[in-house]
Design an enzyme around this catalytic site. Structure first.
Site, PDB file in Angstrom:
ATOM      1  N   SER A 146      20.051 -23.670  -0.685  1.00 34.00           N
ATOM      2  CA  SER A 146      21.069 -22.663  -1.003  1.00 34.00           C
ATOM      3  C   SER A 146      22.269 -23.210  -1.763  1.00 34.00           C
ATOM      4  O   SER A 146      23.110 -22.434  -2.225  1.00 34.00           O
ATOM      5  CB  SER A 146      21.538 -21.975   0.281  1.00 34.00           C
ATOM      6  OG  SER A 146      20.550 -21.089   0.752  1.00 34.00           O
ATOM      7  N   LYS A 163      22.879 -21.721  -5.096  1.00 32.89           N
ATOM      8  CA  LYS A 163      23.658 -20.492  -5.275  1.00 32.89           C
ATOM      9  C   LYS A 163      25.028 -20.758  -5.898  1.00 32.89           C
ATOM     10  O   LYS A 163      25.668 -19.835  -6.407  1.00 32.89           O
ATOM     11  CB  LYS A 163      23.790 -19.774  -3.939  1.00 32.89           C
ATOM     12  CG  LYS A 163      22.447 -19.249  -3.431  1.00 32.89           C
ATOM     13  CD  LYS A 163      22.487 -18.830  -1.977  1.00 32.89           C
ATOM     14  CE  LYS A 163      21.091 -18.434  -1.502  1.00 32.89           C
ATOM     15  NZ  LYS A 163      20.981 -18.258  -0.054  1.00 32.89           N
ATOM     16  N   SER A 222      25.394 -15.828   1.857  1.00 32.48           N
ATOM     17  CA  SER A 222      24.265 -16.635   1.379  1.00 32.48           C
ATOM     18  C   SER A 222      23.001 -15.798   1.203  1.00 32.48           C
ATOM     19  O   SER A 222      21.889 -16.250   1.477  1.00 32.48           O
ATOM     20  CB  SER A 222      23.991 -17.811   2.325  1.00 32.48           C
ATOM     21  OG  SER A 222      23.188 -18.792   1.700  1.00 32.48           O
ATOM     22  N   LYS A 248      29.184 -24.938  -0.167  1.00 34.48           N
ATOM     23  CA  LYS A 248      27.951 -24.228   0.171  1.00 34.48           C
ATOM     24  C   LYS A 248      27.012 -25.097   1.014  1.00 34.48           C
ATOM     25  O   LYS A 248      26.835 -26.280   0.736  1.00 34.48           O
ATOM     26  CB  LYS A 248      27.222 -23.799  -1.099  1.00 34.48           C
ATOM     27  CG  LYS A 248      26.124 -22.779  -0.869  1.00 34.48           C
ATOM     28  CD  LYS A 248      26.698 -21.418  -0.517  1.00 34.48           C
ATOM     29  CE  LYS A 248      25.627 -20.463  -0.023  1.00 34.48           C
ATOM     30  NZ  LYS A 248      25.141 -20.813   1.336  1.00 34.48           N
TER      31      LYS A 248
END
Length: 400
Positions: free
Chosen positions: A71, A74, A134, A241
């Site tokens: 993730s 992202k 997320s 993140k």
């Protein structure tokens, strides 16, 4: 008197000034007990700690090892979207229709915003769903809305990665899930994180938001918390993140700011969520405890006065053409010197942009950096009569 504007981003310091005729040397001393520099032991497969201002690598552990960024991907999805918003190619108010492809990622087992098929969802809500919740479903919806398909959007992501200098990264989707070809390194993730923070400071504020409530269609609003565990510890972490894949284990890109100083840590391969949190915080805190970052020169803000000869003013201001910061171990700061050097006084006329001096930064006898300084204004020469009188006075009385 010539002055050197040093903004000490971390710690209390004294500046002692020793001035000669045309060379000014500044000795920097750390005013407090310095900590003994020691390496830090991090329980991760790969990690890096970088100072935001100086780009100095403070710690690294297998930094070139390939990772699955999960993730953390992202971050780039957000960057590409924000970049289009800043260029007025899309707006926060634009709405995209949610496809079945995006909706399927809102099912159990995935990090989701919980959007519904055929909904019309704004770019602003999708961006919040990506950054805070997320949401993998939000990533696909945004990618399809912007580029027509997730594959096309991944090409945009890779173009941006190349622009940033992420030489070991390849993006294949917008969320980071389930693709062995979606790869990066902690170095590249750190570069990407700095790019985000530096270029989009207003949007970066979203990364420290702790909750996002999605007022979904056909049900009660869904409130979700930010998955970055360090945001809740009130230690100065404001992004960026988390990531998790079964093959990669836990990962985290994080950034901590204290006063004006910022450091960025990226690590991957933590065995547990708790280790991801504790070890990342250990790494960030270690950087602040053991190192200082000093502002040596900032373009058009740090001004240095240069003595002149036969000009309509006796001094002229100069500045660098680049910001320059230095990060140094606290135990070594007593050995740092910054010298303003030039052959002078500098003869008029002087034109704006002329190189008139240089800063020389040394640690002990080692030159770390030579930073050219350039005049920020024009300086005309005095007329012949004034020049003659000045020269005669100098011959009779010496320095005038």
């Amino acid at each position: 008197m010539t002055t050197l504007n040093l903004n000490f981003l971390d710690s209390k310091n004294w500046i002692f000034l020793l001035m000669n005729k045309f060379i000014v040397t500044f000795f920097l001393f750390f005013f407090s007990t310095t900590l003994v520099f020691a390496n830090v032991n991090i329980q991760a497969r790969t990690a890096i700690l970088v100072d935001y201002h100086s780009d100095e690598v403070l710690f690294e552990l297998e930094p070139d090892a390939q990772i699955y960024p999960a993730s953390m991907t992202k971050i780039m999805t957000a960057i590409v979207t924000i970049d289009l918003i800043e260029k007025n190619k899309i707006s926060l108010e634009d709405k995209f229709i949610i496809s079945e492809n995006a909706w399927r990622l809102s099912q159990a087992g995935y990090s989701s915003m919980f959007i519904m098929i055929n909904d019309h969802v704004s770019v602003e809500n999708l961006l919040n769903g990506i950054i805070i919740a997320s949401g993998n479903d939000a990533c696909v919806a945004l990618a399809e809305g912007i580029a027509g398909s997730e594959e096309n959007f991944a090409q945009m992501m890779n173009e941006k990665a190349g622009e940033i200098g992420m030489s070991s990264t390849n993006f294949t989707n917008a969320s980071g899930i389930n693709d062995p070809d979606n790869i990066a390194t902690v170095i590249d993730i750190a570069l990407m994180s700095k790019y985000l923070i530096k270029n989009y400071p207003d949007f970066y504020e979203l990364f420290k938001e702790k909750t996002f409530t999605w007022d979904r269609t056909g049900g009660e609003p869904i409130k979700q918390g930010n998955r970055n565990p360090l945001l809740y510890k009130n230690v100065g972490v404001d992004g960026v993140k988390t990531g998790y894949l079964a093959v990669e284990k836990y990962s985290l890109a994080s950034s901590m700011k204290k006063n004006e100083r910022r450091v960025i840590a990226v690590a991957s391969g933590f065995e547990t969520k708790n280790l991801r949190s504790s070890e990342s915080l250990k790494l960030l805190s270690w950087g602040f405890r053991n190192t200082n970052t000093l502002e040596i020169s900032k373009v058009n803000q740090s001004m240095f006065e240069i003595d002149t000869w036969l000009g309509k003013k006796n001094k002229i201001k100069a500045t660098s053409k680049e910001d320059y910061y230095i990060t140094i171990d606290k135990k070594d700061i007593r050995h740092l010197t910054v010298s303003l050097n030039y052959s002078g006084p500098v003869n008029a006329p002087i034109q704006k942009g002329d190189r008139v001096a240089e800063l020389v930064i040394k640690k002990k006898d080692e030159v770390i950096k030579t930073l050219p300084l350039f005049a920020v204004e024009d300086l005309k020469k005095v007329n012949f009569f004034k020049s003659l009188i000045t020269s005669i006075n100098y011959l009779i009385w010496g320095d005038v």
